[in-house]
Design an enzyme around this catalytic site. Structure first.
Site, PDB file in Angstrom:
ATOM      1  N   ASP A 130       0.848  -1.200   0.000  1.00  0.00           N
ATOM      2  CA  ASP A 130       0.000   0.000   0.000  1.00  0.00           C
ATOM      3  C   ASP A 130       0.875   1.239   0.000  1.00  0.00           C
ATOM      4  O   ASP A 130       0.576   2.248  -0.633  1.00  0.00           O
ATOM      5  CB  ASP A 130      -0.882   0.026   1.255  1.00  0.00           C
ATOM      6  CG  ASP A 130      -1.982  -1.016   1.174  1.00  0.00           C
ATOM      7  OD1 ASP A 130      -2.067  -1.704   0.135  1.00  0.00           O
ATOM      8  OD2 ASP A 130      -2.749  -1.141   2.158  1.00  0.00           O
TER       9      ASP A 130
ATOM     10  N   TYR B 267       2.172   1.949  -3.381  1.00  0.00           N
ATOM     11  CA  TYR B 267       1.067   2.434  -4.214  1.00  0.00           C
ATOM     12  C   TYR B 267       0.800   3.915  -3.909  1.00  0.00           C
ATOM     13  O   TYR B 267       0.679   4.746  -4.817  1.00  0.00           O
ATOM     14  CB  TYR B 267      -0.188   1.588  -3.942  1.00  0.00           C
ATOM     15  CG  TYR B 267      -1.400   2.009  -4.742  1.00  0.00           C
ATOM     16  CD1 TYR B 267      -1.659   1.466  -6.002  1.00  0.00           C
ATOM     17  CD2 TYR B 267      -2.293   2.964  -4.239  1.00  0.00           C
ATOM     18  CE1 TYR B 267      -2.763   1.861  -6.741  1.00  0.00           C
ATOM     19  CE2 TYR B 267      -3.391   3.367  -4.971  1.00  0.00           C
ATOM     20  CZ  TYR B 267      -3.625   2.806  -6.217  1.00  0.00           C
ATOM     21  OH  TYR B 267      -4.722   3.208  -6.948  1.00  0.00           O
ATOM     22  N   ASP B 268       0.753   4.238  -2.603  1.00  0.00           N
ATOM     23  CA  ASP B 268       0.508   5.633  -2.210  1.00  0.00           C
ATOM     24  C   ASP B 268       1.606   6.553  -2.742  1.00  0.00           C
ATOM     25  O   ASP B 268       1.346   7.695  -3.121  1.00  0.00           O
ATOM     26  CB  ASP B 268       0.435   5.753  -0.679  1.00  0.00           C
ATOM     27  CG  ASP B 268      -0.816   5.080  -0.138  1.00  0.00           C
ATOM     28  OD1 ASP B 268      -1.729   4.796  -0.946  1.00  0.00           O
ATOM     29  OD2 ASP B 268      -0.871   4.819   1.081  1.00  0.00           O
TER      30      ASP B 268
ATOM     31  N   SER C 256     -36.797  -1.042 -12.188  1.00  0.00           N
ATOM     32  CA  SER C 256     -36.623  -1.805 -10.946  1.00  0.00           C
ATOM     33  C   SER C 256     -36.970  -3.262 -11.253  1.00  0.00           C
ATOM     34  O   SER C 256     -37.229  -3.598 -12.407  1.00  0.00           O
ATOM     35  CB  SER C 256     -37.493  -1.231  -9.841  1.00  0.00           C
ATOM     36  OG  SER C 256     -38.782  -1.061 -10.342  1.00  0.00           O
TER      37      SER C 256
ATOM     38  N   GLU D  99     -27.985 -14.617  -9.775  1.00  0.00           N
ATOM     39  CA  GLU D  99     -26.906 -13.979  -9.011  1.00  0.00           C
ATOM     40  C   GLU D  99     -27.465 -13.294  -7.768  1.00  0.00           C
ATOM     41  O   GLU D  99     -28.640 -12.924  -7.731  1.00  0.00           O
ATOM     42  CB  GLU D  99     -26.097 -13.002  -9.858  1.00  0.00           C
ATOM     43  CG  GLU D  99     -26.802 -11.743 -10.275  1.00  0.00           C
ATOM     44  CD  GLU D  99     -25.832 -10.783 -11.006  1.00  0.00           C
ATOM     45  OE1 GLU D  99     -24.953 -10.244 -10.335  1.00  0.00           O
ATOM     46  OE2 GLU D  99     -25.988 -10.595 -12.225  1.00  0.00           O
TER      47      GLU D  99
ATOM     48  N   LYS E 135     -28.553 -10.631  -5.080  1.00  0.00           N
ATOM     49  CA  LYS E 135     -28.969  -9.233  -5.186  1.00  0.00           C
ATOM     50  C   LYS E 135     -28.334  -8.511  -3.998  1.00  0.00           C
ATOM     51  O   LYS E 135     -28.659  -8.772  -2.847  1.00  0.00           O
ATOM     52  CB  LYS E 135     -30.491  -9.134  -5.112  1.00  0.00           C
ATOM     53  CG  LYS E 135     -30.991  -7.721  -5.293  1.00  0.00           C
ATOM     54  CD  LYS E 135     -32.498  -7.719  -5.462  1.00  0.00           C
ATOM     55  CE  LYS E 135     -33.003  -6.320  -5.744  1.00  0.00           C
ATOM     56  NZ  LYS E 135     -32.613  -5.341  -4.723  1.00  0.00           N
TER      57      LYS E 135
ATOM     58  N   ASP F 218     -27.349  -5.700  -1.293  1.00  0.00           N
ATOM     59  CA  ASP F 218     -28.105  -4.668  -0.602  1.00  0.00           C
ATOM     60  C   ASP F 218     -27.277  -3.387  -0.659  1.00  0.00           C
ATOM     61  O   ASP F 218     -26.534  -3.065   0.254  1.00  0.00           O
ATOM     62  CB  ASP F 218     -28.353  -5.106   0.845  1.00  0.00           C
ATOM     63  CG  ASP F 218     -29.596  -4.465   1.395  1.00  0.00           C
ATOM     64  OD1 ASP F 218     -30.260  -3.725   0.645  1.00  0.00           O
ATOM     65  OD2 ASP F 218     -29.907  -4.693   2.574  1.00  0.00           O
TER      66      ASP F 218
ATOM     67  N   TYR G 222     -23.943  -5.406 -13.094  1.00  0.00           N
ATOM     68  CA  TYR G 222     -24.846  -6.504 -13.438  1.00  0.00           C
ATOM     69  C   TYR G 222     -25.489  -6.404 -14.818  1.00  0.00           C
ATOM     70  O   TYR G 222     -26.173  -7.330 -15.238  1.00  0.00           O
ATOM     71  CB  TYR G 222     -25.898  -6.734 -12.360  1.00  0.00           C
ATOM     72  CG  TYR G 222     -26.752  -5.520 -12.017  1.00  0.00           C
ATOM     73  CD1 TYR G 222     -27.679  -5.013 -12.920  1.00  0.00           C
ATOM     74  CD2 TYR G 222     -26.653  -4.928 -10.767  1.00  0.00           C
ATOM     75  CE1 TYR G 222     -28.464  -3.920 -12.589  1.00  0.00           C
ATOM     76  CE2 TYR G 222     -27.436  -3.841 -10.429  1.00  0.00           C
ATOM     77  CZ  TYR G 222     -28.338  -3.334 -11.354  1.00  0.00           C
ATOM     78  OH  TYR G 222     -29.119  -2.266 -11.038  1.00  0.00           O
TER      79      TYR G 222
ATOM     80  N   LYS H 282     -32.462 -13.962 -14.281  1.00  0.00           N
ATOM     81  CA  LYS H 282     -32.706 -13.283 -15.559  1.00  0.00           C
ATOM     82  C   LYS H 282     -32.678 -14.309 -16.669  1.00  0.00           C
ATOM     83  O   LYS H 282     -31.784 -15.182 -16.680  1.00  0.00           O
ATOM     84  CB  LYS H 282     -31.607 -12.249 -15.826  1.00  0.00           C
ATOM     85  CG  LYS H 282     -31.650 -11.075 -14.883  1.00  0.00           C
ATOM     86  CD  LYS H 282     -30.544 -10.099 -15.146  1.00  0.00           C
ATOM     87  CE  LYS H 282     -30.614  -9.000 -14.095  1.00  0.00           C
ATOM     88  NZ  LYS H 282     -29.408  -8.194 -14.043  1.00  0.00           N
TER      89      LYS H 282
ATOM     90  N   LYS I  79     -36.705 -12.655  -2.996  1.00  0.00           N
ATOM     91  CA  LYS I  79     -36.196 -12.018  -1.777  1.00  0.00           C
ATOM     92  C   LYS I  79     -35.968 -13.032  -0.645  1.00  0.00           C
ATOM     93  O   LYS I  79     -36.739 -13.974  -0.478  1.00  0.00           O
ATOM     94  CB  LYS I  79     -37.175 -10.940  -1.286  1.00  0.00           C
ATOM     95  CG  LYS I  79     -37.472  -9.848  -2.302  1.00  0.00           C
ATOM     96  CD  LYS I  79     -36.257  -9.052  -2.703  1.00  0.00           C
ATOM     97  CE  LYS I  79     -35.795  -8.057  -1.693  1.00  0.00           C
ATOM     98  NZ  LYS I  79     -36.479  -6.775  -1.717  1.00  0.00           N
TER      99      LYS I  79
ATOM    100  N   CYS J 123     -33.161  -2.601  42.775  1.00  0.00           N
ATOM    101  CA  CYS J 123     -33.463  -3.847  42.059  1.00  0.00           C
ATOM    102  C   CYS J 123     -34.986  -4.032  42.003  1.00  0.00           C
ATOM    103  O   CYS J 123     -35.644  -3.983  43.051  1.00  0.00           O
ATOM    104  CB  CYS J 123     -32.811  -5.021  42.783  1.00  0.00           C
ATOM    105  SG  CYS J 123     -33.326  -6.613  42.114  1.00  0.00           S
TER     106      CYS J 123
ATOM    107  N   CYS K 137     -35.788  -7.407  44.326  1.00  0.00           N
ATOM    108  CA  CYS K 137     -35.624  -7.481  45.784  1.00  0.00           C
ATOM    109  C   CYS K 137     -35.534  -6.104  46.440  1.00  0.00           C
ATOM    110  O   CYS K 137     -35.499  -6.013  47.669  1.00  0.00           O
ATOM    111  CB  CYS K 137     -34.402  -8.320  46.132  1.00  0.00           C
ATOM    112  SG  CYS K 137     -32.854  -7.495  45.757  1.00  0.00           S
TER     113      CYS K 137
ATOM    114  N   CYS L  60     -27.384  -5.581  40.959  1.00  0.00           N
ATOM    115  CA  CYS L  60     -28.185  -5.592  42.183  1.00  0.00           C
ATOM    116  C   CYS L  60     -27.261  -5.999  43.321  1.00  0.00           C
ATOM    117  O   CYS L  60     -26.513  -6.973  43.204  1.00  0.00           O
ATOM    118  CB  CYS L  60     -29.327  -6.603  42.038  1.00  0.00           C
ATOM    119  SG  CYS L  60     -29.993  -7.156  43.611  1.00  0.00           S
TER     120      CYS L  60
ATOM    121  N   CYS M  70     -31.611 -11.945  46.831  1.00  0.00           N
ATOM    122  CA  CYS M  70     -32.431 -11.514  45.685  1.00  0.00           C
ATOM    123  C   CYS M  70     -32.995 -12.745  44.981  1.00  0.00           C
ATOM    124  O   CYS M  70     -32.237 -13.591  44.489  1.00  0.00           O
ATOM    125  CB  CYS M  70     -31.579 -10.680  44.727  1.00  0.00           C
ATOM    126  SG  CYS M  70     -32.469 -10.276  43.205  1.00  0.00           S
TER     127      CYS M  70
HETATM  128  O1  I6G Z   1     -31.649  -3.536  -8.767  1.00  0.00           O
HETATM  129  C1  I6G Z   1     -31.075  -4.560  -9.387  1.00  0.00           C
HETATM  130  C2  I6G Z   1     -30.177  -5.339  -8.714  1.00  0.00           C
HETATM  131  C3  I6G Z   1     -29.557  -6.406  -9.337  1.00  0.00           C
HETATM  132  C4  I6G Z   1     -31.369  -4.822 -10.739  1.00  0.00           C
HETATM  133  C5  I6G Z   1     -30.749  -5.916 -11.374  1.00  0.00           C
HETATM  134  C6  I6G Z   1     -29.832  -6.697 -10.637  1.00  0.00           C
HETATM  135  O2  I6G Z   1     -29.266  -7.704 -11.301  1.00  0.00           O
HETATM  136  C7  I6G Z   1     -28.384  -8.534 -10.578  1.00  0.00           C
HETATM  137  N1  I6G Z   1     -31.028  -6.180 -12.665  1.00  0.00           N
HETATM  138  C8  I6G Z   1     -31.897  -5.417 -13.315  1.00  0.00           C
HETATM  139  C9  I6G Z   1     -32.217  -5.751 -14.716  1.00  0.00           C
HETATM  140  C10 I6G Z   1     -32.525  -4.337 -12.696  1.00  0.00           C
HETATM  141  N2  I6G Z   1     -32.264  -4.045 -11.410  1.00  0.00           N
HETATM  142  C11 I6G Z   1     -33.507  -3.502 -13.399  1.00  0.00           C
END
Ligand code: I6G
Length: 675
Positions: free
Chosen positions: A35, A38-39, A84, A118, A120, A122, A229, A294, A318, A412, A415, A430, A436
């Site tokens: 590192d 690299y820096d 979405s 695959e 999803k 968060d 993705y 997909k 989900k 307490c 007691c 306590c 107690c």
């Molecule tokens: O919000 C998303 C998360 C992951 C996605 C998605 C995805 O693919 C792994 N793929 C599509 C086509 C869309 N939203 C619209």
């Protein structure tokens, strides 16, 4: 050669080198320089660009350190809307999705649809546009039509290429999910807490807060990552025929693509993938909230088309949510067997992380103050993997005006004795000791528990009834209970009373380590009890052990040593131990181990954690056999752990081991060790 010519040549060299090492580090996980080195390269580049601003280009790796702060984000209209995904929750939702697709594409029932499955992530969806191979714009999803311009911020994400190799389409938009890995999230939160700044509720909020910074220099300091993705706008209309080809090509262009994605055949394989990932979920170093399926063939995707805001050819399956909001109905305190007073939030029951949660520990006074939790608050409850549920945040906007700060009790609740505090006022206790009722009850519940004396059938309610009726006030009283007394308790019949008496009788012959653990000496857990039992062999030797002798044992510090000495100097404890002995509680005396003998054993020095279910033997048996070979078996993973054996459905301990880079092996390896 002019200075500018020399600087230009050195600049090009630095750009090439930094990009090369960035790729090795961030996308291939195989760094070749430190590192620090690299820096140093980056610093040289920054200095050169400061001296020769004409060398600065939008794809220079110097862009990764952030730019001047913005007053506000400008808006970007997506050339193609950012859609979405429709959601599914049950297996039947996925089966219906597959059946619907057959009709929409016009396939016979026996045609198997190939899907790309695959995780999803968060995180936050972003779109990144490359023109002539150079990153020119990046935007949030926004409302799907218009997003915010976060170009400078996205450029700071090290795994995002600033420039694509030769042969990339002239206009290429990629879409993906920006996220924060768990280790980075923990480090960030620790640093935030240490500097008195806001602690983030979860990795997603941390990623969102980091990406939507007007000052991209702050973003540059945050451990953000991305998986791409899909493509959006693409000037190469012949880029790919299938979605998996698209992803392969994107990976070849240097984009990070989720390594867990798989092409699967048909809906049952989708569901199998979902189950496999569900089992792996707690061990991943990033959070996922479902699986995306997909349709792989792009011509079939086109045939299926779109509904209002989502493609018909994709579905997000989900996982049960790991976070939900609910209300705090009450806050009260529990008194533990050593008198420790723990505040507990009583919640409106909420289904989260696969279980219904109605009580959550608030740990201590400091935690209540940190979160400022009040009765009536709407709170975010989180249960990830097999970790105990916790409150991670309060929705202050939903706070009723009547909500007042929680007053920690000064007496307490069981007691009435004074509550005393320790450890900078954080731990409340306590002061009633064995006067107690709560402490008596808890110490008996601990004594009879599975890992202690293992009295089968002696549940919490029975202990409560025995204490309430005055039949039992110390653990030794359990051994003078009569059949008639048990039979007279509510819910008992002849057979069940006989069984309980038999279980009490059976528990009399035990192991020294179990008895020690059962006595409930403060801070003497199973592992310490095992160690004390192995070293001292019998109660009399331990009773007369000095503070120094105890501290000489590995892993026993001055506090635990003092607890042990104090315990055996307390007259009431000695009297209970004597009564237990007189009433028949006994154990096989084992020869006290000498440290020099232990050092000769094959697993001496190994500190092993067992987690998950083993198919060939119970964890207790595995533990005993490992200990017999000289290993220390502990209950939690730390940087001192040398090996984690992960059985089926191993959860957070395996994840922690992965995070700490501790070796993880499976049951087969355990069997090899034991053999
Ligand atoms: O919000 C998303 C998360 C992951 C996605 C998605 C995805 O693919 C792994 N793929 C599509 C086509 C869309 N939203 C619209």
């Amino acid at each position: 050669m002019s200075d500018l010519t020399k600087a230009t040549a050195r600049h090009a060299e630095l750009v090439r080198e930094i990009n090369h090492h960035s790729r090795l580090y961030y996308t291939q996980d195989a760094p070749q320089i430190s590192d620090h080195d690299y820096d140093a390269l980056m610093q040289e580049l920054l200095t050169l660009e400061a001296e020769f601003p004409e060398l600065l280009s939008p794809d220079s790796p110097s862009q990764r350190v952030g730019a001047e702060p913005l007053a506000e984000f400008s808006q970007i209209t997506h050339e193609l809307p950012m859609l979405s995904l429709s959601n599914g929750f049950e297996d039947s939702d996925i089966q219906e999705f597959d059946a619907r697709l057959h009709k929409e594409i016009g396939l016979s029932e026996n045609t198997v649809i190939e899907y790309v499955a695959e995780p999803k992530l968060d995180g936050l969806a972003v779109s990144i546009l490359y023109v002539d191979g150079v990153l020119t714009h990046a935007a949030t999803r926004g409302d799907g039509r218009v997003g915010e311009d976060i170009t400078q911020n996205v450029k700071t994400i090290r795994s995002v290429p600033l420039k694509l190799p030769e042969g990339a389409p002239a206009r290429l938009e990629v879409r993906g999910e920006v996220f924060m890995r768990l280790a980075g999230f923990d480090e960030l939160n620790q640093a935030q807490a240490e500097s008195g700044k806001k602690v983030f509720v979860n990795p997603r909020n941390a990623a969102a807060g980091s990406l939507r910074q007007l000052d991209s220099k702050i973003t540059a300091g945050r451990p953000l990552d991305i998986f791409i993705y899909s493509t959006g706008v693409n000037s190469d209309s012949a880029f790919a025929d299938t979605h998996s080809q698209t992803l392969e090509k994107l990976a070849a262009l240097g984009f990070p693509v989720c390594p867990l994605l798989q092409v699967v055949n048909g809906v049952e394989a989708c569901l199998q993938y979902y189950r496999d990932m569900g089992a792996k979920r707690a061990r991943l170093d990033y959070e996922i909230d479902g699986i995306v399926y997909k349709v792989n063939r792009l011509d079939w995707q086109r045939a299926a088309g779109f509904i209002a805001k989502a493609p018909r050819w994709a579905l997000a399956h989900k996982f049960p949510a790991q976070e939900k909001t609910t209300q705090v109905n009450d806050i009260d305190v529990q008194v533990g067997r050593t008198g420790a007073i723990t505040p507990v939030a009583r919640l409106e029951p909420v289904f989260v992380g696969g279980v219904t949660v109605s009580n959550v520990t608030l740990h201590n006074k400091a935690e209540i103050a940190r979160l400022d939790i009040r009765v009536g608050d709407t709170v975010i409850v989180r249960r990830a993997g097999d970790v105990i549920p916790q409150i991670v945040g309060v929705n202050l906007e939903a706070r009723p005006s009547s909500a007042t700060p929680y007053d920690f009790p000064t007496h307490c609740p069981v007691c009435g004795s004074d509550v005393v505090t320790e450890g900078d006022g954080i731990i409340a206790r306590c002061s009633g000791g064995l006067t107690c009722g709560a402490q008596v009850r808890q110490s008996i519940k601990h004594f009879v528990s599975r890992k202690a004396m293992d009295i089968d059938g002696m549940g919490d309610k029975i202990v409560d009834a025995l204490v309430e009726q005055g039949l039992v006030s110390t653990v030794a009283d359990l051994y003078v209970l009569t059949f008639e007394q048990v039979l007279a308790l509510e819910g008992f019949a002849e057979k069940s009373a006989q069984n309980l008496i038999a279980a009490i009788e059976k528990s009399k012959l035990t192991e020294f380590a179990r008895l020690l653990y059962a006595l409930g000496i403060p801070q003497v857990g199973e592992t310490t009890a095992d160690q004390l039992a192995a070293h001292f062999g019998a109660m009399d030797a331990l009773k007369s052990a000095t503070q120094d002798a105890l501290e000489a044992l590995p892993d026993i510090g001055p506090v635990v040593a003092k607890n042990i000495v104090d315990f055996f100097h307390d007259a009431s404890n000695l009297s209970v131990i004597a009564q237990l002995h007189d009433r028949g509680v006994t154990y096989e005396v084992v020869a006290a181990q000498k440290p020099e003998d232990v050092a000769q054993l094959p697993l001496a020095g190994e500190i092993i954690v067992l987690t998950g279910a083993l198919s060939g033997m119970g964890r207790t048996e595995a533990k005993k056999r490992l200990q017999a070979l000289g290993a220390k078996v502990t209950g939690s993973v730390s940087k001192n752990t040398t090996l984690v054996i992960a059985g089926a459905d191993a959860g957070s301990k395996a994840a922690k081991a992965a995070e700490l880079d501790v070796r993880i092996e499976d049951e087969d390896y355990l069997n090899q060790l034991l053999a």
